[in-house]
Write a protein that holds these residues in place. Structure first.
Motif, PDB file in Angstrom:
ATOM      1  N   VAL A 119      11.587  11.063  35.390  1.00 29.38           N
ATOM      2  CA  VAL A 119      10.339   9.823  35.423  1.00 29.38           C
ATOM      3  C   VAL A 119       8.906  10.511  34.930  1.00 29.38           C
ATOM      4  CG1 VAL A 119       9.131   8.042  36.701  1.00 29.38           C
ATOM      5  CG2 VAL A 119      11.522   8.281  37.019  1.00 29.38           C
ATOM      6  N   ILE A 120       8.538  10.073  34.030  1.00 25.13           N
ATOM      7  CA  ILE A 120       7.168  10.510  33.620  1.00 25.13           C
ATOM      8  C   ILE A 120       6.236  10.197  34.508  1.00 25.13           C
ATOM      9  CG2 ILE A 120       5.272  10.154  31.692  1.00 25.13           C
ATOM     10  CD1 ILE A 120       7.398   9.470  29.700  1.00 25.13           C
ATOM     11  N   LEU A 121       5.281  11.002  34.792  1.00 25.89           N
ATOM     12  CA  LEU A 121       4.103  10.941  36.304  1.00 25.89           C
ATOM     13  C   LEU A 121       2.934  10.912  35.699  1.00 25.89           C
ATOM     14  CD1 LEU A 121       5.841  13.747  38.377  1.00 25.89           C
ATOM     15  CD2 LEU A 121       6.103  11.181  38.713  1.00 25.89           C
ATOM     16  N   ASP A 122       1.855  10.268  36.412  1.00 27.68           N
ATOM     17  CA  ASP A 122       0.717  10.163  35.988  1.00 27.68           C
ATOM     18  C   ASP A 122       0.147  11.636  36.518  1.00 27.68           C
ATOM     19  OD1 ASP A 122      -2.211   9.917  36.006  1.00 27.68           O
ATOM     20  OD2 ASP A 122      -2.086   7.898  36.438  1.00 27.68           O
ATOM     21  N   PRO A 123      -0.429  12.614  35.976  1.00 27.84           N
ATOM     22  CA  PRO A 123      -0.887  13.530  36.636  1.00 27.84           C
ATOM     23  C   PRO A 123      -2.012  13.549  37.434  1.00 27.84           C
ATOM     24  CG  PRO A 123      -1.739  13.529  34.252  1.00 27.84           C
ATOM     25  CD  PRO A 123      -0.784  12.477  34.549  1.00 27.84           C
ATOM     26  N   LYS A 124      -3.022  12.470  37.523  1.00 28.50           N
ATOM     27  CA  LYS A 124      -4.026  11.981  38.389  1.00 28.50           C
ATOM     28  C   LYS A 124      -3.370  11.868  39.794  1.00 28.50           C
ATOM     29  CE  LYS A 124      -6.882  10.045  34.855  1.00 28.50           C
ATOM     30  NZ  LYS A 124      -7.114   8.848  34.181  1.00 28.50           N
ATOM     31  N   ILE A 125      -2.214  11.221  39.987  1.00 33.36           N
ATOM     32  CA  ILE A 125      -1.524  10.805  41.045  1.00 33.36           C
ATOM     33  C   ILE A 125      -1.059  12.234  41.778  1.00 33.36           C
ATOM     34  CG2 ILE A 125       0.333   9.671  42.265  1.00 33.36           C
ATOM     35  CD1 ILE A 125      -0.293   7.448  40.355  1.00 33.36           C
ATOM     36  N   ILE A 126      -0.506  13.026  40.597  1.00 31.94           N
ATOM     37  CA  ILE A 126       0.063  14.310  41.283  1.00 31.94           C
ATOM     38  C   ILE A 126      -1.058  14.982  41.926  1.00 31.94           C
ATOM     39  CG2 ILE A 126       1.028  16.313  40.620  1.00 31.94           C
ATOM     40  CD1 ILE A 126       2.892  13.657  40.552  1.00 31.94           C
ATOM     41  N   PHE A 127      -2.343  15.181  41.450  1.00 34.79           N
ATOM     42  CA  PHE A 127      -3.394  16.049  41.961  1.00 34.79           C
ATOM     43  C   PHE A 127      -4.086  15.368  43.071  1.00 34.79           C
ATOM     44  CE2 PHE A 127      -7.324  17.896  41.383  1.00 34.79           C
ATOM     45  CZ  PHE A 127      -7.266  19.238  41.664  1.00 34.79           C
ATOM     46  N   PHE A 128      -4.620  14.286  42.870  1.00 33.49           N
ATOM     47  CA  PHE A 128      -5.216  13.500  43.819  1.00 33.49           C
ATOM     48  C   PHE A 128      -4.616  13.166  45.031  1.00 33.49           C
ATOM     49  CE2 PHE A 128      -8.057  13.511  39.950  1.00 33.49           C
ATOM     50  CZ  PHE A 128      -8.959  14.237  40.413  1.00 33.49           C
ATOM     51  N   ASP A 129      -3.641  12.269  44.818  1.00 30.34           N
ATOM     52  CA  ASP A 129      -3.070  11.487  45.959  1.00 30.34           C
ATOM     53  C   ASP A 129      -1.860  12.692  46.416  1.00 30.34           C
ATOM     54  OD1 ASP A 129      -4.207   9.528  45.200  1.00 30.34           O
ATOM     55  OD2 ASP A 129      -2.779   8.207  44.229  1.00 30.34           O
ATOM     56  N   GLU A 130      -0.994  13.063  45.797  1.00 30.13           N
ATOM     57  CA  GLU A 130      -0.002  13.954  46.298  1.00 30.13           C
ATOM     58  C   GLU A 130      -0.591  15.566  46.594  1.00 30.13           C
ATOM     59  OE1 GLU A 130       3.891  13.994  44.272  1.00 30.13           O
ATOM     60  OE2 GLU A 130       3.748  11.857  43.960  1.00 30.13           O
ATOM     61  N   LYS A 131      -1.853  16.015  45.923  1.00 23.42           N
ATOM     62  CA  LYS A 131      -2.268  17.187  46.229  1.00 23.42           C
ATOM     63  C   LYS A 131      -1.438  18.237  46.047  1.00 23.42           C
ATOM     64  CE  LYS A 131      -5.740  15.539  49.267  1.00 23.42           C
ATOM     65  NZ  LYS A 131      -6.196  14.168  48.615  1.00 23.42           N
ATOM     66  N   THR A 132      -0.746  17.900  44.890  1.00 29.52           N
ATOM     67  CA  THR A 132       0.281  19.269  44.643  1.00 29.52           C
ATOM     68  C   THR A 132       0.241  19.481  42.978  1.00 29.52           C
ATOM     69  OG1 THR A 132       2.513  19.428  44.612  1.00 29.52           O
ATOM     70  CG2 THR A 132       2.254  17.501  43.851  1.00 29.52           C
ATOM     71  N   SER A 133       1.083  20.539  42.433  1.00 33.21           N
ATOM     72  CA  SER A 133       0.890  20.758  41.011  1.00 33.21           C
ATOM     73  C   SER A 133       2.507  21.067  40.615  1.00 33.21           C
ATOM     74  CB  SER A 133       0.092  22.126  40.884  1.00 33.21           C
ATOM     75  OG  SER A 133       0.811  23.378  41.534  1.00 33.21           O
ATOM     76  N   ALA A 134       2.400  21.489  39.244  1.00 35.67           N
ATOM     77  CA  ALA A 134       3.876  21.428  38.566  1.00 35.67           C
ATOM     78  C   ALA A 134       4.433  22.603  39.312  1.00 35.67           C
ATOM     79  CB  ALA A 134       3.566  21.531  37.185  1.00 35.67           C
ATOM     80  N   ASP A 135       5.842  22.631  39.549  1.00 29.18           N
ATOM     81  CA  ASP A 135       6.655  23.521  40.117  1.00 29.18           C
ATOM     82  C   ASP A 135       7.048  24.649  38.668  1.00 29.18           C
ATOM     83  OD1 ASP A 135       7.323  22.641  42.675  1.00 29.18           O
ATOM     84  OD2 ASP A 135       7.924  21.209  41.735  1.00 29.18           O
ATOM     85  N   ILE A 136       7.360  24.041  37.588  1.00 23.72           N
ATOM     86  CA  ILE A 136       7.312  24.496  36.603  1.00 23.72           C
ATOM     87  C   ILE A 136       6.710  24.094  35.129  1.00 23.72           C
ATOM     88  CG2 ILE A 136       9.388  24.821  34.566  1.00 23.72           C
ATOM     89  CD1 ILE A 136      11.337  24.069  36.556  1.00 23.72           C
ATOM     90  N   GLN A 137       6.213  25.207  34.475  1.00 26.11           N
ATOM     91  CA  GLN A 137       5.535  24.883  33.227  1.00 26.11           C
ATOM     92  C   GLN A 137       5.988  25.360  32.030  1.00 26.11           C
ATOM     93  OE1 GLN A 137       1.396  26.638  34.141  1.00 26.11           O
ATOM     94  NE2 GLN A 137       0.529  24.614  34.278  1.00 26.11           N
ATOM     95  N   ILE A 138       6.213  24.468  31.011  1.00 28.81           N
ATOM     96  CA  ILE A 138       6.808  24.826  29.886  1.00 28.81           C
ATOM     97  C   ILE A 138       5.927  24.594  28.732  1.00 28.81           C
ATOM     98  CG2 ILE A 138       8.872  24.021  28.219  1.00 28.81           C
ATOM     99  CD1 ILE A 138      10.375  23.129  30.632  1.00 28.81           C
TER     100      ILE A 138
END
Length: 198
Positions: free
Chosen positions: A35-54
């Motif tokens: 599922v494609i994610l909104d990075p703002k939600i990942i950063f501000f709401d979930e307070k997390t970052s990527a596990d893998i960067q490609i």
């Protein structure tokens, strides 16, 4: 920050181009569980970052193309599926055009659904295009092999036989017997394409 709110892996595709609002733009793509994610939600709401960067090295990321009318490949299916994949075609429907009636029973069982993968495109199912079309709007179809399904679905089965691997059937809705066929096919989840060629 780490991915603490969700045990699923978050992948960030960097240095890539995406199709957005009819434009190709440079941006990152964030994905979790397909599922494609909104990075703002990942950063501000979930307070997390990527596990893998490609690093995509400037490649375009887009949905795969689906070829729903792929003619003249029945004897070369493995070769064609391998050749189409590098061009972005991830799935296809091999097309059986209007033929002499005895050919359908030989051809249809040869093509079966298969998932795509690194070796080639997937096969979503057959596209049976003809012989149930309007002879007055036949396009390139040979007139001598066009049939009218006056007995409805029984005529379809007498021509095609087993349609378990059919994804699309093209039929002219105005010809006798077609409405019964359309109802039956759609009830089985088969897409009906309305034949309206010039």
């Amino acid at each position: 920050m780490t991915n603490q709110n969700n045990s699923s892996t978050i992948t960030q595709y960097c240095n890539c181009y995406l199709l957005r609002n009819h434009n190709i733009i440079k941006d990152d793509l964030w994905v979790r569980d397909g599922v494609i994610l909104d990075p703002k939600i990942i950063f501000f709401d979930e307070k997390t970052s990527a596990d893998i960067q490609i690093d995509c090295h400037g490649a375009i990321i887009s949905p795969g193309f689906i070829d729903v009318q792929c003619n003249d490949l029945l004897k070369r299916v493995p070769e064609v599926t391998r050749q189409l994949l590098p061009h972005g075609v991830t799935s296809l429907c091999p097309t059986v055009i209007t033929l002499p009636r005895q050919h359908y029973a030989k051809i249809i069982p040869q093509i079966q659904r298969k998932p795509g993968g690194p070796d080639g495109t997937g096969i979503l199912g057959l596209h049976l295009e003809g012989p149930f079309i309007n002879p007055e709007k036949k396009g390139a179809h040979p007139a001598e092999h066009i049939l009218q399904p006056v007995n409805g679905i029984s005529d379809l089965f007498s021509i095609y036989g087993n349609i378990d691997h059919a994804a699309i059937v093209t039929i002219a809705p105005e010809i006798p017997g077609s409405m019964e066929i359309i109802r039956e096919l759609t009830s089985k989840g088969i897409v009906v394409s309305l034949a309206r060629q010039q």
